[in-house]
Design an enzyme around this catalytic site. Structure first.
Site, PDB file in Angstrom:
ATOM      1  N   HIS A 185      -1.528   1.458  -4.227  1.00  0.00           N
ATOM      2  CA  HIS A 185      -2.296   2.862  -4.060  1.00  0.00           C
ATOM      3  C   HIS A 185      -1.078   4.138  -4.749  1.00  0.00           C
ATOM      4  CE1 HIS A 185      -3.977   1.614   0.191  1.00  0.00           C
ATOM      5  NE2 HIS A 185      -4.735   1.595  -1.015  1.00  0.00           N
ATOM      6  N   ASP A 245       6.490   5.135  -0.940  1.00  0.00           N
ATOM      7  CA  ASP A 245       7.743   4.528  -1.684  1.00  0.00           C
ATOM      8  C   ASP A 245       8.378   3.830  -2.098  1.00  0.00           C
ATOM      9  OD1 ASP A 245       8.527   2.737  -0.064  1.00  0.00           O
ATOM     10  OD2 ASP A 245       7.612   3.636   1.769  1.00  0.00           O
ATOM     11  N   GLN A 304       0.383  -0.672  -0.273  1.00  0.00           N
ATOM     12  CA  GLN A 304      -0.026   0.462   0.195  1.00  0.00           C
ATOM     13  C   GLN A 304       0.962   0.974  -0.203  1.00  0.00           C
ATOM     14  OE1 GLN A 304      -3.174  -0.130   3.128  1.00  0.00           O
ATOM     15  NE2 GLN A 304      -1.661  -2.004   3.316  1.00  0.00           N
ATOM     16  N   ASN A 330       3.414  -6.981  13.525  1.00  0.00           N
ATOM     17  CA  ASN A 330       2.890  -5.654  13.322  1.00  0.00           C
ATOM     18  C   ASN A 330       3.339  -5.386  14.460  1.00  0.00           C
ATOM     19  OD1 ASN A 330       1.267  -3.517  11.776  1.00  0.00           O
ATOM     20  ND2 ASN A 330      -0.052  -3.433  13.282  1.00  0.00           N
ATOM     21  N   GLU A 373       1.313  -3.504  16.728  1.00  0.00           N
ATOM     22  CA  GLU A 373       0.437  -4.218  17.818  1.00  0.00           C
ATOM     23  C   GLU A 373      -0.027  -4.900  16.626  1.00  0.00           C
ATOM     24  OE1 GLU A 373      -0.106   0.244  19.081  1.00  0.00           O
ATOM     25  OE2 GLU A 373      -0.838   0.220  16.646  1.00  0.00           O
TER      26      GLU A 373
HETATM   27  N1  APR Z   1       6.905  -2.777  12.791  1.00  0.00           N
HETATM   28  C1  APR Z   1       5.736  -3.209  12.306  1.00  0.00           C
HETATM   29  N2  APR Z   1       4.772  -2.077  11.933  1.00  0.00           N
HETATM   30  C2  APR Z   1       4.577  -0.608  12.734  1.00  0.00           C
HETATM   31  C3  APR Z   1       5.946  -0.399  12.501  1.00  0.00           C
HETATM   32  C4  APR Z   1       6.943  -1.281  12.541  1.00  0.00           C
HETATM   33  N3  APR Z   1       8.546  -0.622  13.225  1.00  0.00           N
HETATM   34  N4  APR Z   1       5.520   1.252  13.072  1.00  0.00           N
HETATM   35  C5  APR Z   1       3.978   1.285  12.952  1.00  0.00           C
HETATM   36  N5  APR Z   1       3.628  -0.088  13.363  1.00  0.00           N
HETATM   37  C6  APR Z   1       2.205  -0.042  12.613  1.00  0.00           C
HETATM   38  C7  APR Z   1       1.086   0.408  13.513  1.00  0.00           C
HETATM   39  O1  APR Z   1       1.045  -0.105  14.651  1.00  0.00           O
HETATM   40  C8  APR Z   1      -0.005   0.229  12.595  1.00  0.00           C
HETATM   41  O2  APR Z   1      -0.575  -0.288  12.732  1.00  0.00           O
HETATM   42  O3  APR Z   1       2.258  -0.387  11.239  1.00  0.00           O
HETATM   43  C9  APR Z   1       0.817   0.169  10.927  1.00  0.00           C
HETATM   44  C10 APR Z   1       0.840   1.909  10.018  1.00  0.00           C
HETATM   45  O4  APR Z   1      -0.721   1.660   9.786  1.00  0.00           O
HETATM   46  P1  APR Z   1      -1.005   3.056   9.026  1.00  0.00           P
HETATM   47  O5  APR Z   1      -0.281   4.115   9.381  1.00  0.00           O
HETATM   48  O6  APR Z   1      -2.688   2.688   8.515  1.00  0.00           O
HETATM   49  O7  APR Z   1      -0.512   2.745   7.764  1.00  0.00           O
HETATM   50  P2  APR Z   1      -1.117   1.658   6.986  1.00  0.00           P
HETATM   51  O8  APR Z   1      -1.803   0.343   7.266  1.00  0.00           O
HETATM   52  O9  APR Z   1      -0.256   1.315   4.864  1.00  0.00           O
HETATM   53  O10 APR Z   1      -2.582   2.756   5.864  1.00  0.00           O
HETATM   54  C11 APR Z   1      -3.449   2.288   4.474  1.00  0.00           C
HETATM   55  O11 APR Z   1      -4.342   4.295   4.195  1.00  0.00           O
HETATM   56  O12 APR Z   1      -4.193   6.714   4.149  1.00  0.00           O
HETATM   57  C12 APR Z   1      -4.097   5.010   3.315  1.00  0.00           C
HETATM   58  O13 APR Z   1      -3.282   5.329   1.300  1.00  0.00           O
HETATM   59  C13 APR Z   1      -2.739   5.011   2.359  1.00  0.00           C
HETATM   60  O14 APR Z   1      -1.603   3.280   1.856  1.00  0.00           O
HETATM   61  C14 APR Z   1      -2.558   3.843   3.288  1.00  0.00           C
HETATM   62  C15 APR Z   1      -3.634   3.088   2.867  1.00  0.00           C
END
Ligand code: APR
Length: 226
Positions: free
Chosen positions: A102, A87, A84, A194, A196
């Protein structure tokens, strides 16, 4: 099949979307990630993505990206990474079979001719499309309300896989958030890696919590060693 989200790039220094200090802070989602926001203020949105594109020069793939590239070296066409993320860290780590559902910061999309040229420069002030010449380029990023790329290919991969692994995604944005259930209903084992438990954790057979930079290499070792 491995689904990745912002969390896999967090340890590279790319900010996630929904954590504390996440990207949306200070930016209204509707302003920078919807077609309506773009129509309202093209310059603001172009400036926002120009800054994100430039920031790619200051980040590097981390051990999680590298481990997935290593897995592809071993599995070849038996592995598909669906990300998703916009980068290019999977590619820079060496992964080749990557679907950017995305879109990509390093592409532009022409609203006039529909082409999606590779793009490394700023999109301000409105350079001409290299294909048709129109000054109608936008970031090739899928915004809320738009349809993600390659959904048919992804759907086939999800329902055809025997192991579905989700890395660093909050499980809050569909259709990606629904893939775990589709994979499970097709008989795949499902694993979440993940920081959490995510919003979708209850749908996985197995959940491991911790930083992707540790969990992903451990899991790849385990898979290739075992
Ligand atoms: N290692 C593993 N997981 C991590 C880390 C890490 N170092 N740091 C953060 N996370 C987890 C967080 O706990 C969270 O559950 O990664 C997740 C990131 O979630 P989001 O910020 O919601 O990102 P994502 O799920 O990729 O978002 C999906 O939403 O806004 C749209 O298009 C955008 O592609 C994006 C989509």
């Amino acid at each position: 099949m491995v689904l990745t989200g912002a969390g896999i790039s967090a340890e590279s220094g790319v900010r996630t979307f929904r954590d504390d200090g996440g990207l949306w802070e200070g930016h209204d989602v509707n302003a920078v990630a919807t077609p309506e926001g773009f129509a309202r203020d093209r310059e603001l949105v172009q400036r926002f993505y120009d800054a994100r594109r430039r920031s790619l020069a200051h980040v590097e793939p981390n051990p999680a990206h590298l481990a997935l590239a290593r897995l592809e070296e071993e599995l070849g066409e038996d592995l598909l990474v669906v990300t998703q993320n916009v980068d290019d860290l999977h590619e820079r780590a060496g992964s080749r079979r990557v679907v950017h559902m995305h879109g990509e910061l390093l592409r532009a999309a022409c609203e006039a001719c529909g082409s999606r040229p590779r793009w490394e420069e700023d999109l301000l002030p409105s350079p001409p499309c290299p294909v048709c010449g129109a000054r109608a380029l936008r970031p090739d990023v899928v915004w809320f309300g738009e349809v993600p790329y390659e959904l048919d290919r992804i759907g086939r991969a999800v329902s055809g896989c025997d192991l579905f692994v989700s890395v660093g995604t909050s499980g809050s944005v569909y259709p990606a958030a629904g893939y775990v259930s589709l994979a499970a209903s097709s008989g795949a084992h499902t694993l979440e890696l993940n920081l959490e438990p995510s919003e979708g954790s209850r749908f996985f057979d197995e959940v491991r919590t911790g930083p992707a930079g540790r969990l992903v290499p451990e899991w790849v070792e385990e898979l290739l060693g075992g």
